[in-house]
Structure formats: C-alpha cells, structure tokens
Design an enzyme around this catalytic site. Structure first.
Site, PDB file in Angstrom:
ATOM      1  N   ASN A  41       0.838  -1.188   0.000  1.00  0.00           N
ATOM      2  CA  ASN A  41       0.000   0.000   0.000  1.00  0.00           C
ATOM      3  C   ASN A  41       0.880   1.248   0.000  1.00  0.00           C
ATOM      4  O   ASN A  41       1.970   1.269   0.565  1.00  0.00           O
ATOM      5  CB  ASN A  41      -0.997  -0.001   1.161  1.00  0.00           C
ATOM      6  CG  ASN A  41      -0.368  -0.052   2.534  1.00  0.00           C
ATOM      7  OD1 ASN A  41       0.563  -0.803   2.781  1.00  0.00           O
ATOM      8  ND2 ASN A  41      -0.902   0.730   3.455  1.00  0.00           N
ATOM      9  N   GLU A  54      -3.013  -4.878  -2.935  1.00  0.00           N
ATOM     10  CA  GLU A  54      -3.573  -5.815  -3.896  1.00  0.00           C
ATOM     11  C   GLU A  54      -3.646  -5.196  -5.285  1.00  0.00           C
ATOM     12  O   GLU A  54      -3.245  -5.800  -6.283  1.00  0.00           O
ATOM     13  CB  GLU A  54      -4.978  -6.253  -3.461  1.00  0.00           C
ATOM     14  CG  GLU A  54      -5.022  -6.915  -2.102  1.00  0.00           C
ATOM     15  CD  GLU A  54      -5.253  -5.942  -0.947  1.00  0.00           C
ATOM     16  OE1 GLU A  54      -4.602  -4.874  -0.892  1.00  0.00           O
ATOM     17  OE2 GLU A  54      -6.087  -6.255  -0.082  1.00  0.00           O
ATOM     18  N   CYS A  91     -10.185  -4.749   0.582  1.00  0.00           N
ATOM     19  CA  CYS A  91     -11.318  -3.827   0.524  1.00  0.00           C
ATOM     20  C   CYS A  91     -12.162  -4.117  -0.720  1.00  0.00           C
ATOM     21  O   CYS A  91     -11.761  -4.876  -1.611  1.00  0.00           O
ATOM     22  CB  CYS A  91     -10.821  -2.383   0.516  1.00  0.00           C
ATOM     23  SG  CYS A  91     -10.043  -1.859  -1.022  1.00  0.00           S
TER      24      CYS A  91
END
Length: 127
Positions: A41, A54, A91
């Site tokens: 991230n 991701e 998420c």
C-alpha cells in the site's frame, strides 16, 4: 497459517508507505505460469490517491502483459505480529479489481486460510 507466499507478502509489506494510518500491507499475486508480482500500500496526503497492496500487485502484473492469475496472498497490520496473526481482508475496490481478471473461485490467501473471491465479493459489478 503458512504458505510459500506468506513470507514474500510480509517482505513486500516492509516496502509500504503508510505515514498516515501506520497500517502496512503486502501482497503477492501469482500468475498462472508461476510469476509473482508483489505490491504494497502507498498512502498519499490526498487520501483518495492512496493505492492498496492488492491493486498495486494487479496493476504491476497487468502493465507487464499478464492477465491470468493463480492466487493472491495478503498480509497487513500495524505491527509485524498483527500481520502474521490477524487476517487482513481486501477492501471492496481491490475485490472488484480482482473480479475483473479472476473467476469466482480465485483463491485469496490470508493468515487465517484461503477464501474464494466469491465468498468475499459475492456480487461483483459487471458491465
């Protein structure tokens, strides 16, 4: 829970840039031919510009011409201990990106086990 990509995801997590949340995430995306793409991230002071690990991994793979994936492994947390013991679920935005390229049974490995994409994103958007 251990699999061959958990240590790689933990290593990718170390590259995260998260000065605002302190929540570091690493991901390893494996293509169907065995090539691995790592992501982490990357936060930004304009929060909407932040990217998750991701999507970072998926975008790296796609930008190099890969479109077929075997599995993804995700770890995350504020501490190393948390990253190794508490699952870090993707998420909705990351799940939607995965759904663009992966079938419903695509395996998402977290420290608590393997979850099919359809379990975490049962109603992905489709055009």
């Amino acid at each position: 829970m251990q699999n061959s990509h958990i240590p790689k995801a933990l290593a990718a997590r170390k590259n995260a840039y998260a000065p605002y949340s302190g929540f570091l995430v690493g991901a390893v995306l494996e293509t169907t031919d065995g090539k691995c793409f790592c992501g982490c991230n990357i936060e930004n002071s304009s929060f909407s510009m932040t990217i998750c690990a991701e999507r970072s991994a998926v975008f790296a793979a796609v930008s190099q011409g890969y479109r077929s994936f075997r599995r993804i492994t995700i770890v995350g947390g504020k501490t190393d201990h948390d990253a190794e013991h508490i699952p870090c679920y993707p998420c909705g935005a990351c799940l939607q990106v995965l759904a663009e390229f992966c079938p419903p049974d695509f395996p998402i490995t977290l420290v608590d086990g393997v979850h099919p994409l359809s379990e975490l994103m049962p109603t992905a958007f489709q055009l």
